[in-house]
Design a protein around this motif. Structure first.
Motif, PDB file in Angstrom:
ATOM      1  N   VAL A 256       0.850  -1.138  -0.079  1.00 32.23           N
ATOM      2  CA  VAL A 256       0.110  -0.026   0.157  1.00 32.23           C
ATOM      3  C   VAL A 256       0.834   1.106  -0.090  1.00 32.23           C
ATOM      4  CG1 VAL A 256      -1.861   1.239   1.198  1.00 32.23           C
ATOM      5  CG2 VAL A 256      -1.823  -1.225   1.157  1.00 32.23           C
ATOM      6  N   ASP A 257       0.731   2.122  -0.792  1.00 32.05           N
ATOM      7  CA  ASP A 257       1.370   3.168  -1.231  1.00 32.05           C
ATOM      8  C   ASP A 257       0.642   4.615  -1.312  1.00 32.05           C
ATOM      9  OD1 ASP A 257       3.752   5.033  -1.605  1.00 32.05           O
ATOM     10  OD2 ASP A 257       4.463   3.975  -3.100  1.00 32.05           O
ATOM     11  N   THR A 258       0.759   5.461  -0.087  1.00 27.18           N
ATOM     12  CA  THR A 258      -0.253   6.529  -0.305  1.00 27.18           C
ATOM     13  C   THR A 258       0.567   7.506   0.559  1.00 27.18           C
ATOM     14  OG1 THR A 258      -1.580   5.883   1.704  1.00 27.18           O
ATOM     15  CG2 THR A 258      -2.484   5.375  -0.403  1.00 27.18           C
ATOM     16  N   ASP A 259       0.153   8.972   0.136  1.00 29.09           N
ATOM     17  CA  ASP A 259       0.666  10.022   0.858  1.00 29.09           C
ATOM     18  C   ASP A 259       2.222   9.963   1.358  1.00 29.09           C
ATOM     19  OD1 ASP A 259      -1.982  10.872   0.890  1.00 29.09           O
ATOM     20  OD2 ASP A 259      -2.518  10.121   2.757  1.00 29.09           O
ATOM     21  N   GLY A 260       3.254   9.477   0.184  1.00 25.52           N
ATOM     22  CA  GLY A 260       4.372   9.575   0.551  1.00 25.52           C
ATOM     23  C   GLY A 260       4.840   8.471   1.438  1.00 25.52           C
ATOM     24  N   MET A 261       4.043   7.349   1.922  1.00 28.68           N
ATOM     25  CA  MET A 261       4.446   6.448   2.712  1.00 28.68           C
ATOM     26  C   MET A 261       4.047   4.901   1.989  1.00 28.68           C
ATOM     27  SD  MET A 261       3.550   7.253   6.605  1.00 28.68           S
ATOM     28  CE  MET A 261       1.912   7.994   6.249  1.00 28.68           C
ATOM     29  N   ALA A 262       4.798   4.187   2.074  1.00 29.49           N
ATOM     30  CA  ALA A 262       4.688   2.741   1.664  1.00 29.49           C
ATOM     31  C   ALA A 262       4.705   1.696   2.769  1.00 29.49           C
ATOM     32  CB  ALA A 262       5.704   2.429   0.403  1.00 29.49           C
ATOM     33  N   LEU A 263       3.719   0.633   2.601  1.00 26.25           N
ATOM     34  CA  LEU A 263       3.805  -0.355   3.702  1.00 26.25           C
ATOM     35  C   LEU A 263       3.541  -1.823   3.157  1.00 26.25           C
ATOM     36  CD1 LEU A 263       3.143  -1.318   6.586  1.00 26.25           C
ATOM     37  CD2 LEU A 263       0.677  -0.748   6.266  1.00 26.25           C
ATOM     38  N   GLN A 264       4.273  -2.663   3.465  1.00 30.10           N
ATOM     39  CA  GLN A 264       4.419  -3.930   3.005  1.00 30.10           C
ATOM     40  C   GLN A 264       4.186  -4.554   4.613  1.00 30.10           C
ATOM     41  OE1 GLN A 264       7.830  -4.785   0.939  1.00 30.10           O
ATOM     42  NE2 GLN A 264       6.718  -5.313  -0.728  1.00 30.10           N
ATOM     43  N   VAL A 265       2.989  -5.578   4.638  1.00 31.55           N
ATOM     44  CA  VAL A 265       2.778  -6.456   5.830  1.00 31.55           C
ATOM     45  C   VAL A 265       3.551  -7.803   5.526  1.00 31.55           C
ATOM     46  CG1 VAL A 265       1.148  -7.410   7.297  1.00 31.55           C
ATOM     47  CG2 VAL A 265       0.657  -5.105   6.147  1.00 31.55           C
ATOM     48  N   LEU A 266       4.458  -8.045   6.154  1.00 29.68           N
ATOM     49  CA  LEU A 266       5.157  -9.221   6.128  1.00 29.68           C
ATOM     50  C   LEU A 266       4.557 -10.388   6.806  1.00 29.68           C
ATOM     51  CD1 LEU A 266       8.886  -7.781   6.244  1.00 29.68           C
ATOM     52  CD2 LEU A 266       7.496  -8.173   4.094  1.00 29.68           C
ATOM     53  N   THR A 267       3.632 -10.315   7.485  1.00 29.32           N
ATOM     54  CA  THR A 267       2.949 -11.424   8.227  1.00 29.32           C
ATOM     55  C   THR A 267       1.687 -11.338   8.037  1.00 29.32           C
ATOM     56  OG1 THR A 267       3.038  -9.948  10.213  1.00 29.32           O
ATOM     57  CG2 THR A 267       4.785 -11.576  10.382  1.00 29.32           C
ATOM     58  N   PRO A 268       0.901 -11.662   6.850  1.00 27.96           N
ATOM     59  CA  PRO A 268      -0.545 -11.589   6.621  1.00 27.96           C
ATOM     60  C   PRO A 268      -1.174 -12.427   7.434  1.00 27.96           C
ATOM     61  CG  PRO A 268       0.656 -12.550   4.970  1.00 27.96           C
ATOM     62  CD  PRO A 268       1.874 -11.986   5.704  1.00 27.96           C
ATOM     63  N   ARG A 269      -0.777 -13.740   7.813  1.00 29.11           N
ATOM     64  CA  ARG A 269      -1.325 -14.726   8.500  1.00 29.11           C
ATOM     65  C   ARG A 269      -0.146 -15.103   9.630  1.00 29.11           C
ATOM     66  NH1 ARG A 269      -6.148 -16.279   7.342  1.00 29.11           N
ATOM     67  NH2 ARG A 269      -6.048 -18.121   8.379  1.00 29.11           N
ATOM     68  N   ALA A 270      -0.320 -14.399  10.808  1.00 25.03           N
ATOM     69  CA  ALA A 270       0.743 -14.628  11.714  1.00 25.03           C
ATOM     70  C   ALA A 270       1.015 -16.137  12.285  1.00 25.03           C
ATOM     71  CB  ALA A 270       0.436 -13.713  13.079  1.00 25.03           C
ATOM     72  N   VAL A 271       2.178 -16.571  12.169  1.00 23.99           N
ATOM     73  CA  VAL A 271       2.573 -17.793  12.677  1.00 23.99           C
ATOM     74  C   VAL A 271       2.627 -17.980  14.065  1.00 23.99           C
ATOM     75  CG1 VAL A 271       4.601 -19.540  12.644  1.00 23.99           C
ATOM     76  CG2 VAL A 271       3.900 -18.283  10.386  1.00 23.99           C
ATOM     77  N   ILE A 272       3.176 -16.788  14.635  1.00 23.69           N
ATOM     78  CA  ILE A 272       3.292 -16.729  16.297  1.00 23.69           C
ATOM     79  C   ILE A 272       1.869 -15.618  16.444  1.00 23.69           C
ATOM     80  CG2 ILE A 272       4.676 -16.138  18.097  1.00 23.69           C
ATOM     81  CD1 ILE A 272       7.181 -16.839  16.365  1.00 23.69           C
ATOM     82  N   PRO A 273       0.995 -16.050  17.105  1.00 24.74           N
ATOM     83  CA  PRO A 273       0.122 -15.135  17.538  1.00 24.74           C
ATOM     84  C   PRO A 273       0.813 -13.894  18.464  1.00 24.74           C
ATOM     85  CG  PRO A 273      -0.672 -17.223  18.089  1.00 24.74           C
ATOM     86  CD  PRO A 273       0.923 -17.469  17.686  1.00 24.74           C
TER      87      PRO A 273
END
Length: 202
Positions: free
Chosen positions: A99-116
């Motif tokens: 997701v890239d908006t307003d000069g900031m980009a974000l990548q979620v690297l744990t879309p389904r957490a292996v460790i809660p």
């Protein structure tokens, strides 16, 4: 490197935003808040919140940061169901939604957490961006700078991190992130929320 992507159906951005409104609604309901109460906490217009929850509006990362703070969760948690996944999960670099908006980009690297309770994300903040407004949430955060200069403002004091530097802190302390030096700041963010054991211990 994190790059901006299109909004076309099936794009990485579209995949990252899929289910976002529903997750916000479920987090709101779980906290016993109606839409008016959450909108007030997040300093948002109720109509805008309604559109976000229904998937009719795409919020900026700044708005998402406000919602995350109001819901007392980390920003990355708005992009994942947080359900335990398989014992091992591999994410290929070109498959991670951005997701890239307003000069900031974000990548979620744990879309389904292996460790809660554990999440990881990769951020890029442009030097022209105002950065992430002060946020706070449960748990602890660890930031590791990959490139550029990351400025972290705390409630009391501030620090500037360069490539190879890291900082860890209680996420309950309000913190604001921005880039210095005329170049984007890229960094990894790892957060953990301590979960109570069946005996009430942590």
């Amino acid at each position: 490197m994190v790059v901006g992507v299109s909004d076309s159906p099936g794009s990485a951005r579209a995949l990252a935003l899929a289910g976002l409104g529903d997750r916000i609604r479920r987090l709101r309901v779980a906290r016993g808040l109606d839409q008016g109460e959450l909108a007030e906490r997040a300093a948002l217009d109720v109509a805008h919140l309604v559109n976000v929850e229904q998937g009719d509006a795409t919020p900026s990362l700044d708005v998402l940061a406000q919602l995350a703070t109001a819901l007392d969760v980390g920003l990355s948690q708005l992009f994942t169901d947080g359900k335990p996944g398989p014992a091992a999960m591999v994410l290929r670099g070109n498959e991670v939604p951005t997701v890239d908006t307003d000069g900031m980009a974000l990548q979620v690297l744990t879309p389904r957490a292996v460790i809660p309770g554990l999440y990881a994300a990769r951020y890029r903040i442009s030097p022209t961006s105002e950065g992430v407004r002060p946020v706070k949430h449960e748990g602890h955060d660890w930031l590791y700078v990959l490139s550029g200069q990351l400025h972290v403002d705390f409630e009391q004091g501030a620090t500037t991190l360069r490539a190879g530097d890291s900082v860890s802190f209680s996420a309950r302390v309000p913190h604001r992130l921005s880039a210095l030096g005329g170049a984007p700041a890229e960094f990894l963010a790892v957060g953990a929320t301590l979960l109570a054991s069946p005996r009430g211990e942590v």
